[in-house]
Design an enzyme around this catalytic site. Structure first.
Site, PDB file in Angstrom:
ATOM      1  CB  SER A  73      29.718  20.495 -49.490  1.00 45.77           C
ATOM      2  OG  SER A  73      29.163  21.631 -50.098  1.00 45.77           O
ATOM      3  CG  ASP A 126      25.378  17.700 -55.533  1.00 43.69           C
ATOM      4  OD1 ASP A 126      24.597  18.666 -55.436  1.00 43.69           O
ATOM      5  OD2 ASP A 126      26.568  17.749 -55.181  1.00 43.69           O
ATOM      6  CG  HIS A 156      25.577  18.487 -51.710  1.00 45.16           C
ATOM      7  ND1 HIS A 156      26.499  18.876 -52.655  1.00 45.16           N
ATOM      8  CD2 HIS A 156      25.951  19.110 -50.558  1.00 45.16           C
ATOM      9  CE1 HIS A 156      27.385  19.700 -52.118  1.00 45.16           C
ATOM     10  NE2 HIS A 156      27.074  19.855 -50.846  1.00 45.16           N
TER      11      HIS A 156
END
Length: 416
Positions: A156, A338, A396
């Protein structure tokens, strides 16, 4: 006495998991700035394979301001937390093939803390300086890991941390190569917002979440977003660029921005239920075994480090990556579900990298990846030191939904 507290190390064997081989675990703090009394927390799991020769992975979770322990107990660590706060073994833990070091960074994330509020990091350079101080202390304290190949992984917003810290190590090693860095990996990373924000509309459109008119609306907003980033006005940029997200969510509904195959429910922070992990890590017995300050409170993500670093959001470490590719292996991977840091954006910024093999990488054939013989698990493109992978069925937090494929990817990357 207080200074000793800052470097307390807890060495334990995890024994409360039935039918599990005990794994050496280290945890505690290292002081990275005496002036501000800044202390980074870590949790280390020795490899279950060959700890004396297996590489060392340093893991960073993004946010910014989220704890790496979330990954340790939800994604790729040796244990998951059950609803009754017991632990169950993860058969696809990354410490099956590597020694894994989870660090709560930046200061204020997870169990890490700083006494003087001026010590919160406001730039990637400050974060890298603190991580470098931490890592050199860790390797000095445990020299048997100091010569192992080191790989820095992150997820991330760690798309900012990982290249920045890797480049910081590279610069330090120019004088004397003291850290054996071999590679870096960015999972579902936010590396270059200037490029990646342009993928939010097309990704949603390709998944049937937008009609053509809504897509065109996001394209207009993206042009405004790029102009705002160029202006250097953070407040204006945040407002304009976030309009892209707002428009998509207005048309597409309350979907999980980290996994478009799911709905995000209001009672779930970050669209996931982390209640068991939060409760487990805040148990007095857990904190005692980790060597954590008794009055510490663990949260998935913390507001103070987020607020301190967030003005760095629209900056990008992408200019470091060509130099890193000259010296180290680089892996970029994404779960295909994601949205917020999707594979389209990662594909775009990797294709635009200004390095000597840009054309060769872009023209290299894509390979189909398989697990269990004939089950398609993803796709990979590689040339020289750069590899890009998409993991099917993953979000994600790719190791959670695609654990077998993610472990195979890691093993392939770190073991050549």
């Amino acid at each position: 006495m207080m200074k000793l507290l800052f470097i307390i190390i807890s060495i334990i064997f995890v024994i409360n998991v039935s039918n599990s081989t005990p794994t050496l675990q280290l945890s505690g703090y290292f002081n990275v700035n005496e002036t501000t009394n800044a202390n980074l927390f870590y949790l280390f799991y020795e490899s279950q394979n060959s700890p004396s020769t297996d590489p060392l992975i340093l893991w960073l979770t993004g946010g910014p301001g989220c704890s790496s322990l979330m990954a340790a107990f939800y994604e790729n660590g040796p244990y998951f937390v059950n609803d009754n706060l017991t632990l169950s073994e993860n058969p696809n833990s990354w410490n099956m093939v590597a020694n894994v070091l989870y660090v709560d960074s930046p200061l204020g994330a997870g169990f890490s803390y700083v006494v003087d509020s001026d010590g919160y990091s406001t730039t990637e350079t400050e974060i890298s300086e603190n991580l470098y101080s931490f890592l050199t202390q860790f390797l000095s304290k445990y020299p048997k890991y100091s010569k192992l190949p080191l790989y820095i992984f992150g997820e991330s917003y760690a798309g900012h941390y990982v290249p920045s810290f890797s480049y910081y190590i590279y610069q330090k090693n120019l004088g004397l190569a003291t850290i054996n860095l071999k590679g870096l990996a960015i999972g579902n990373g936010m590396v270059d917002p200037y490029i990646q924000y342009g993928s939010l509309g097309p990704f949603a459109y390709a998944h049937g979440m937008l009609d053509i008119n809504a897509l065109k609306e996001t394209e207009g907003l993206y042009e405004s977003c790029q102009q705002a980033i160029d202006s250097g006005d953070y407040n204006m940029t945040t407002q304009i660029c976030n309009n892209i997200m707002d428009i998509v969510q207005e048309y597409a509904g309350n979907f999980n921005v980290y996994d478009v195959s799911k709905t995000c429910y209001p009672n779930e922070p970050l669209c996931y239920n982390f209640t068991a992990i939060i409760d487990y890590l805040n148990l007095a017995s857990t904190k005692q075994s980790f060597g954590v300050l008794p009055n510490s409170t663990w949260n998935v993500c913390s507001t103070q480090p987020y607020s301190a670093i967030i003005r760095d959001w629209f900056n990008t470490p992408i200019n470091y990556i060509p130099t890193l590719l000259e010296n180290y292996k680089v892996l970029v991977y994404n779960g295909n579900y994601d949205w917020i840091c999707n594979f389209l954006g990662s594909t775009e910024w990797t294709s635009q990298l200004k390095w000597k093999y840009n054309q060769e990488f872009n023209n290299s054939p894509r390979k189909i990846l398989y697990i269990n013989g004939n089950t398609i698990s993803g796709y990979s493109q590689s040339y020289d030191n750069l590899t890009m992978q998409v993991l099917l069925g993953a979000s994600h937090m790719a190791p959670r939904e695609a654990p077998v494929a993610a472990l195979a990817m890691v093993e392939s990357f770190i073991q050549n």
